[in-house]
Design a protein around this motif. Structure first.
Motif, mmCIF file in Angstrom:
data_model
loop_
_atom_site.group_PDB
_atom_site.id
_atom_site.type_symbol
_atom_site.label_atom_id
_atom_site.label_comp_id
_atom_site.label_asym_id
_atom_site.label_seq_id
_atom_site.Cartn_x
_atom_site.Cartn_y
_atom_site.Cartn_z
ATOM 1 N N ALA A 182 -0.745 6.193 10.315
ATOM 2 C CA ALA A 182 -1.605 5.810 11.437
ATOM 3 C C ALA A 182 -1.079 4.553 12.118
ATOM 4 N N GLN A 183 -0.525 3.633 11.326
ATOM 5 C CA GLN A 183 0.028 2.401 11.886
ATOM 6 C C GLN A 183 1.237 2.677 12.782
ATOM 7 N N LYS A 184 1.967 3.732 12.474
ATOM 8 C CA LYS A 184 3.106 4.092 13.312
ATOM 9 C C LYS A 184 2.650 4.568 14.690
ATOM 10 N N VAL A 185 1.453 5.122 14.734
ATOM 11 C CA VAL A 185 0.893 5.603 15.997
ATOM 12 C C VAL A 185 0.369 4.436 16.825
ATOM 13 N N GLU A 186 -0.330 3.508 16.173
ATOM 14 C CA GLU A 186 -0.898 2.338 16.862
ATOM 15 C C GLU A 186 -0.784 1.136 15.921
ATOM 16 N N LYS A 187 0.219 0.320 16.139
ATOM 17 C CA LYS A 187 0.585 -0.734 15.203
ATOM 18 C C LYS A 187 -0.498 -1.791 15.003
ATOM 19 N N SER A 188 -1.173 -2.173 16.062
ATOM 20 C CA SER A 188 -2.111 -3.294 15.968
ATOM 21 C C SER A 188 -3.568 -2.870 15.865
ATOM 22 N N ASN A 189 -3.822 -1.642 15.434
ATOM 23 C CA ASN A 189 -5.192 -1.179 15.318
ATOM 24 C C ASN A 189 -5.916 -1.920 14.196
ATOM 25 N N GLU A 190 -7.033 -2.561 14.522
ATOM 26 C CA GLU A 190 -7.743 -3.395 13.553
ATOM 27 C C GLU A 190 -8.328 -2.590 12.404
ATOM 28 N N SER A 191 -8.847 -1.402 12.705
ATOM 29 C CA SER A 191 -9.430 -0.553 11.656
ATOM 30 C C SER A 191 -8.375 -0.178 10.625
#
Length: 246
Positions: A182-191
């Motif tokens: 999931a981090q690869k999709v959106e690196k700075s996502n807080e959740s």
């Protein structure tokens, strides 16, 4: 799909007429005309159908907001024949019916319609996965989540739901890997950052950031405050009692 068929027939008629008349470049131009006229016809017919369908969807949305779930489902079912004319409409209708049925506790109807929902309907695929998981069909739940992730790669929630299920099954490492994806999709996502930290520190996942989008899956009960707020919002015509004049 009637719209595609009619568009192709119009395009074919235009191309054939051009060829028969023996105009410039004969059959080559006839093929070009077939493609162009078919495309334009498809766009025009689709727009005309959308103008017919949109008001009915808006009316259904108002019924949903008013808590008239069964009436909304009935109206959606009446729209189903129009799906023969509009691309992707059938999957959207199945998704809406499935979600409404799931929310109202009609799991049999929900399961039937969620399975037919469009691949791009993330909410429907998550509900399908949640329903399968709750019924103990964990492989089917994973399959539905895999579909949701492949079809909606930039949506973060399917990864978190997947990680939640994996952790429930005792596979913390796989849950961590799912959130790394999931981090690869959106690196700075807080959740994602928060839940990755929780998993790596041996804690449970926190799904509260997703609000009712999560609790609506019925995998966890919402907090008491949120239940109270939802009950207040859903109470038809709720108002404070007017104060008596003295």
């Amino acid at each position: 799909m009637y719209t595609i068929l009619i568009s192709m027939l119009i395009g074919a008629a235009s191309g054939a007429l051009w060829t028969v008349l023996g105009l410039w470049k004969d059959w080559q131009m006839g093929i070009v005309l077939f493609v162009l006229v078919s495309g334009v016809s498809f766009i025009l017919i689709s727009r005309a159908m959308a103008k017919r369908i949109e008001p009915r969807f808006l009316a259904i949305q108002k019924q949903i907001q008013a808590g008239q779930t069964q009436l909304a489902i009935g109206q959606l079912e009446e729209l189903m024949p129009l799906s023969r004319w509009q691309v992707l409409l059938k999957g959207q209708i199945h998704a809406q019916i499935g979600l409404l049925a799931y929310a109202s506790g009609d799991e049999k109807r929900a399961e039937e319609h969620l399975a037919e929902a469009g691949l791009r309907s993330t909410e429907a695929k998550l509900a399908q996965a949640a329903l399968a998981y709750r019924k103990g069909r964990k492989d089917q739940a994973r399959e539905a989540l895999d579909v949701a992730i492949r079809a909606n790669k930039k949506q973060i929630m399917p990864y978190h739901v997947y990680a939640w299920m994996l952790l429930k099954e005792g596979d913390r490492d796989a849950a961590i890997q799912k959130l790394v994806d999931a981090q690869k999709v959106e690196k700075s996502n807080e959740s994602t950052e928060e839940n990755l930290a929780r998993l790596r520190n041996g804690k449970k996942l926190s799904m509260k950031r997703f609000g009712m989008a999560w609790y609506g899956l019925q995998l966890e009960k919402p907090p008491a405050q949120l239940r109270a707020a939802q009950g207040m919002a859903g109470r038809k015509g709720f108002r404070q009692k007017p104060s008596r004049k003295r």
